[in-house]
Enzyme design. Structure first.
Site, PDB file in Angstrom:
ATOM      1  N   GLU A  29       0.869  -1.174   0.000  1.00  0.00           N
ATOM      2  CA  GLU A  29       0.000   0.000   0.000  1.00  0.00           C
ATOM      3  C   GLU A  29       0.904   1.222   0.000  1.00  0.00           C
ATOM      4  O   GLU A  29       1.725   1.396   0.905  1.00  0.00           O
ATOM      5  CB  GLU A  29      -0.901   0.050   1.233  1.00  0.00           C
ATOM      6  CG  GLU A  29      -1.751   1.330   1.269  1.00  0.00           C
ATOM      7  CD  GLU A  29      -2.502   1.525   2.583  1.00  0.00           C
ATOM      8  OE1 GLU A  29      -3.715   1.769   2.533  1.00  0.00           O
ATOM      9  OE2 GLU A  29      -1.853   1.447   3.655  1.00  0.00           O
ATOM     10  N   ARG A  31       1.122   5.046   0.593  1.00  0.00           N
ATOM     11  CA  ARG A  31       0.417   6.172   1.192  1.00  0.00           C
ATOM     12  C   ARG A  31       0.839   7.438   0.453  1.00  0.00           C
ATOM     13  O   ARG A  31       1.835   8.075   0.774  1.00  0.00           O
ATOM     14  CB  ARG A  31       0.735   6.250   2.683  1.00  0.00           C
ATOM     15  CG  ARG A  31      -0.009   5.211   3.528  1.00  0.00           C
ATOM     16  CD  ARG A  31      -1.517   5.500   3.579  1.00  0.00           C
ATOM     17  NE  ARG A  31      -1.760   6.814   4.156  1.00  0.00           N
ATOM     18  CZ  ARG A  31      -1.951   7.039   5.453  1.00  0.00           C
ATOM     19  NH1 ARG A  31      -1.931   6.021   6.306  1.00  0.00           N
ATOM     20  NH2 ARG A  31      -2.172   8.258   5.907  1.00  0.00           N
ATOM     21  N   HIS A 112     -12.828   4.443   8.951  1.00  0.00           N
ATOM     22  CA  HIS A 112     -11.932   4.430  10.108  1.00  0.00           C
ATOM     23  C   HIS A 112     -12.559   5.188  11.267  1.00  0.00           C
ATOM     24  O   HIS A 112     -13.024   6.314  11.100  1.00  0.00           O
ATOM     25  CB  HIS A 112     -10.581   5.062   9.756  1.00  0.00           C
ATOM     26  CG  HIS A 112      -9.802   4.308   8.736  1.00  0.00           C
ATOM     27  ND1 HIS A 112     -10.078   4.388   7.385  1.00  0.00           N
ATOM     28  CD2 HIS A 112      -8.757   3.448   8.859  1.00  0.00           C
ATOM     29  CE1 HIS A 112      -9.235   3.611   6.725  1.00  0.00           C
ATOM     30  NE2 HIS A 112      -8.421   3.031   7.591  1.00  0.00           N
ATOM     31  N   LYS A 139     -13.705  -2.171   3.987  1.00  0.00           N
ATOM     32  CA  LYS A 139     -12.804  -2.211   5.141  1.00  0.00           C
ATOM     33  C   LYS A 139     -13.380  -1.376   6.282  1.00  0.00           C
ATOM     34  O   LYS A 139     -13.703  -0.200   6.103  1.00  0.00           O
ATOM     35  CB  LYS A 139     -11.413  -1.691   4.756  1.00  0.00           C
ATOM     36  CG  LYS A 139     -10.398  -1.780   5.891  1.00  0.00           C
ATOM     37  CD  LYS A 139      -8.989  -1.427   5.426  1.00  0.00           C
ATOM     38  CE  LYS A 139      -8.806   0.054   5.251  1.00  0.00           C
ATOM     39  NZ  LYS A 139      -7.378   0.441   5.120  1.00  0.00           N
ATOM     40  N   ARG A 178      -5.696  -7.676  14.382  1.00  0.00           N
ATOM     41  CA  ARG A 178      -4.819  -7.537  13.211  1.00  0.00           C
ATOM     42  C   ARG A 178      -4.243  -8.901  12.812  1.00  0.00           C
ATOM     43  O   ARG A 178      -4.148  -9.230  11.635  1.00  0.00           O
ATOM     44  CB  ARG A 178      -3.658  -6.586  13.518  1.00  0.00           C
ATOM     45  CG  ARG A 178      -4.011  -5.121  13.568  1.00  0.00           C
ATOM     46  CD  ARG A 178      -2.763  -4.299  13.827  1.00  0.00           C
ATOM     47  NE  ARG A 178      -3.023  -2.875  13.828  1.00  0.00           N
ATOM     48  CZ  ARG A 178      -3.042  -2.097  12.756  1.00  0.00           C
ATOM     49  NH1 ARG A 178      -2.816  -2.642  11.564  1.00  0.00           N
ATOM     50  NH2 ARG A 178      -3.277  -0.804  12.846  1.00  0.00           N
ATOM     51  N   SER A 199       1.928   3.284   9.902  1.00  0.00           N
ATOM     52  CA  SER A 199       0.938   4.291   9.532  1.00  0.00           C
ATOM     53  C   SER A 199      -0.237   4.345  10.491  1.00  0.00           C
ATOM     54  O   SER A 199      -1.137   5.166  10.320  1.00  0.00           O
ATOM     55  CB  SER A 199       0.417   4.006   8.113  1.00  0.00           C
ATOM     56  OG  SER A 199      -0.234   2.742   8.065  1.00  0.00           O
TER      57      SER A 199
END
Length: 222
Positions: A29, A31, A112, A139, A178, A199
């Site tokens: 990923e 960022r 989030h 997600k 996780r 992150s």
């Protein structure tokens, strides 16, 4: 050795030697908000597929441009080879943005919560609302304030078994989710390239995650 797919997060221009140590990652990923103009140089270095994310400050990121500029940067990432784009559920004109980006790359619709972990019922309602928008993966990430919060996230992936749902909690108490979310049905989990690339709170390094899966003999639990 079989391990679950791990998305390795990159937040700063990596050294070639560092990337060689990330062979256990399924994909990366990038960022874009944290890499700044270095994202293109980073993308060229990668030897695996990559997903692109460009977070606003309200979503825990650092992108300071306007929405048009942010979406444009994601489009440029798709043109540069990103196979998937992370689009926040809070994105203004979400349906229009998804319609614009989905022809260019797969889209992961994300939410989030940086404060806490809502009840199981509230999480289920949130997920059902998110599912009204067409995306390839959904997600839901919350912040754990206790070990029990992990249970709500791990159970969430089972609510809609025919959809790909990534769900776990941030924060030290959320580390358990996780690690375990792939066993609960999440298509992949996240780890940082190294300590300097973390992150989110509670994020472990790729090496740590791989070592844990190796220690518990992950393949025997799938």
């Amino acid at each position: 050795m079989k391990i679950p797919p791990i998305c390795c997060v990159i937040t700063q221009l990596p050294q070639a030697e560092t990337l060689k140590k990330s062979e256990g990652a399924a994909f990366y990923e990038l960022r874009l908000d944290l890499l700044g103009e270095n994202w293109r140089e980073t993308a060229v270095l990668l030897n695996k597929p990559f997903m692109a994310t460009c977070r606003r400050s309200a979503e825990g990121g650092s992108f300071k441009g306007n929405e048009a500029e942010r979406i444009n940067r994601l489009e440029k990432a798709a043109s540069a080879g990103a196979f998937m784009l992370d689009i926040e559920y809070s994105t203004p004109n979400l349906e229009e943005v998804l319609g614009r980006l989905r022809p260019q790359a797969k889209c992961l619709l994300s939410h989030h919560n940086f404060t806490d972990t809502p009840s199981a019922a509230k999480l289920k309602t949130l997920l059902k609302d998110m599912l009204t928008h067409q995306a390839d993966i959904y997600k839901v990430i919350t912040t754990a304030t206790s070990i029990n919060d992990n249970i709500n996230l791990l159970n969430l992936t089972k609510e809609i078994p025919d959809k790909k749902i990534v769900a776990f909690a941030m924060g030290e108490p959320g580390i358990l989710s996780r690690i375990l979310c792939p066993l609960a049905g999440s298509p992949f989990t996240y780890a940082s390239l190294n300590d300097g690339n973390k992150s989110a709170s509670g994020q472990m390094t790729l090496a740590q995650m791989i070592e844990i899966y190796r220690s518990v003999n992950y393949a025997n639990h799938t």
